[in-house]
Design an enzyme around this catalytic site. Structure first.
Site, short mmCIF file in Angstrom:
data_model
loop_
_atom_site.label_atom_id
_atom_site.label_comp_id
_atom_site.label_asym_id
_atom_site.label_seq_id
_atom_site.Cartn_x
_atom_site.Cartn_y
_atom_site.Cartn_z
N SER A 97 0.87 -1.18 0.00
CA SER A 97 0.00 0.00 0.00
C SER A 97 0.90 1.23 0.00
O SER A 97 1.47 1.59 1.03
CB SER A 97 -0.91 0.01 1.23
OG SER A 97 -1.83 -1.05 1.18
N LYS A 172 -7.24 1.99 -2.82
CA LYS A 172 -6.87 1.53 -1.48
C LYS A 172 -6.90 2.68 -0.48
O LYS A 172 -7.34 2.52 0.66
CB LYS A 172 -5.49 0.87 -1.49
CG LYS A 172 -4.97 0.44 -0.11
CD LYS A 172 -5.91 -0.54 0.57
CE LYS A 172 -5.48 -0.89 2.00
NZ LYS A 172 -4.31 -1.75 2.07
N LYS A 240 0.09 5.87 8.07
CA LYS A 240 0.73 5.96 6.76
C LYS A 240 -0.31 6.12 5.66
O LYS A 240 -0.17 6.98 4.77
CB LYS A 240 1.57 4.70 6.51
CG LYS A 240 2.12 4.57 5.10
CD LYS A 240 2.92 3.31 4.93
CE LYS A 240 2.08 2.05 4.93
NZ LYS A 240 1.25 1.89 3.70
#
Length: 295
Positions: A97, A172, A240
């Site tokens: 990701s 995502k 993140k």
């Protein structure tokens, strides 16, 4: 016919993906700097590689499960990286990701070396990978995404081509915004129920199938109630991803006020030493002295 795949990155997520690929009859070469993680997959039927280049040299697919664009770049294009061993036309499937713009740059560099690239980040975590029920959002050329599915069908029950390279990573980020907001909302609602004297453990069943229901409500409210903090994810990993979503929002000039608050909560918990804990530890944000309910 079994697929020949290399797995670069055998951590919690990569290890689960690798275990499923081996279990479903694929030939798997494994490389990770942590030899114990490699050994765990070798014990299940994988083969250890001395480098990413060695793993890629005998594989048609190179699957990446890593933590940042910098690490992905090093694993593919660094000394003894996958690109050094891969044959022209090898398909790199990045299940990490990372930032969509970084993904586009990585794919362009791969193309210069005759390699194909699909970004295919996931939702569902290690438990779903182990039973082949991941949700995957793929970005790349149509044929490359279709070719990637020949391998990824073993780990995913939901596989969607979202658009060109980078579209999977963008999807995502959107997934993570929705999940993060839901995690915080359910934690907040759980605390309200506990403070008000309602049996919060009954709420998921009471709301099942209606508008307030969600997979996170069903899985996490019971865990919030009992302070079940077993680790299936990490709060700092969500930081993140929320940072990535906010960076994207700044580039697109998109207002995201709820995401901003949600990100600050996650940052506060990380700063207090809970970054390595599961999302269940969001309940720590709502801890406070016992209080009487005004009536």
């Amino acid at each position: 016919m079994s697929n020949k795949a290399a797995l670069i990155g055998a951590g919690a997520m990569g290890g689960a993906i690798g275990a499923r690929l081996v279990e479903t009859g694929n030939r798997l070469m494994v490389f990770d700097l942590d030899k114990d993680k490699v050994a765990a997959l070798v014990a299940k039927g994988g083969t250890a590689a001395a480098s990413a280049a060695e793993a890629a040299a005998v594989s048609d697919y190179v699957v990446l499960s890593l933590n940042s664009p910098k690490i992905v770049h090093a694993a593919v294009f660094g000394p003894e990286g996958a690109a050094a061993g891969a044959r022209p036309g090898t398909l790199i499937i990045d299940m990490s990701s990372i930032d969509p713009d970084a993904t586009k740059a990585l794919a362009a560099e791969a193309a210069e070396k005759g390699l194909r690239w699909v970004d295919s980040p996931l939702s569902g975590g290690a438990p779903k990978a182990l039973v082949g029920q991941l949700t995957l959002m793929a970005g790349g050329r149509e044929q490359d995404v279709a070719d990637a599915h020949q391998l990824l069908q073993h780990v995913a029950s939901n596989y969607t081509h979202m658009g060109p390279v980078g579209a999977g990573q963008t999807t995502k980020l959107i997934n993570q915004v929705l999940c993060a907001l839901n995690f915080v909302a359910v934690a907040e609602a759980t605390q309200l129920a506990l403070d008000a004297g309602v049996d919060a453990a009954k709420i998921p069943q009471a709301l099942k199938g209606w508008r307030a229901d969600s997979a996170i409500l069903q899985e996490y409210m019971p865990r919030y109630v009992t302070k079940d903090y077993r680790r299936t994810g990490r709060i700092d990993n969500m930081v993140k991803d929320l940072n990535g979503a906010q960076d994207l929002a700044r580039r697109t000039n998109t207002a995201m006020p709820l995401t901003a608050v949600c990100a600050e909560i996650h940052r506060m918990l990380t700063a207090s030493g809970l970054g390595g804990e599961d999302q269940a530890a969001l309940m720590e944000f709502f801890k406070g002295p016992d209080k009487e309910i005004a009536g």
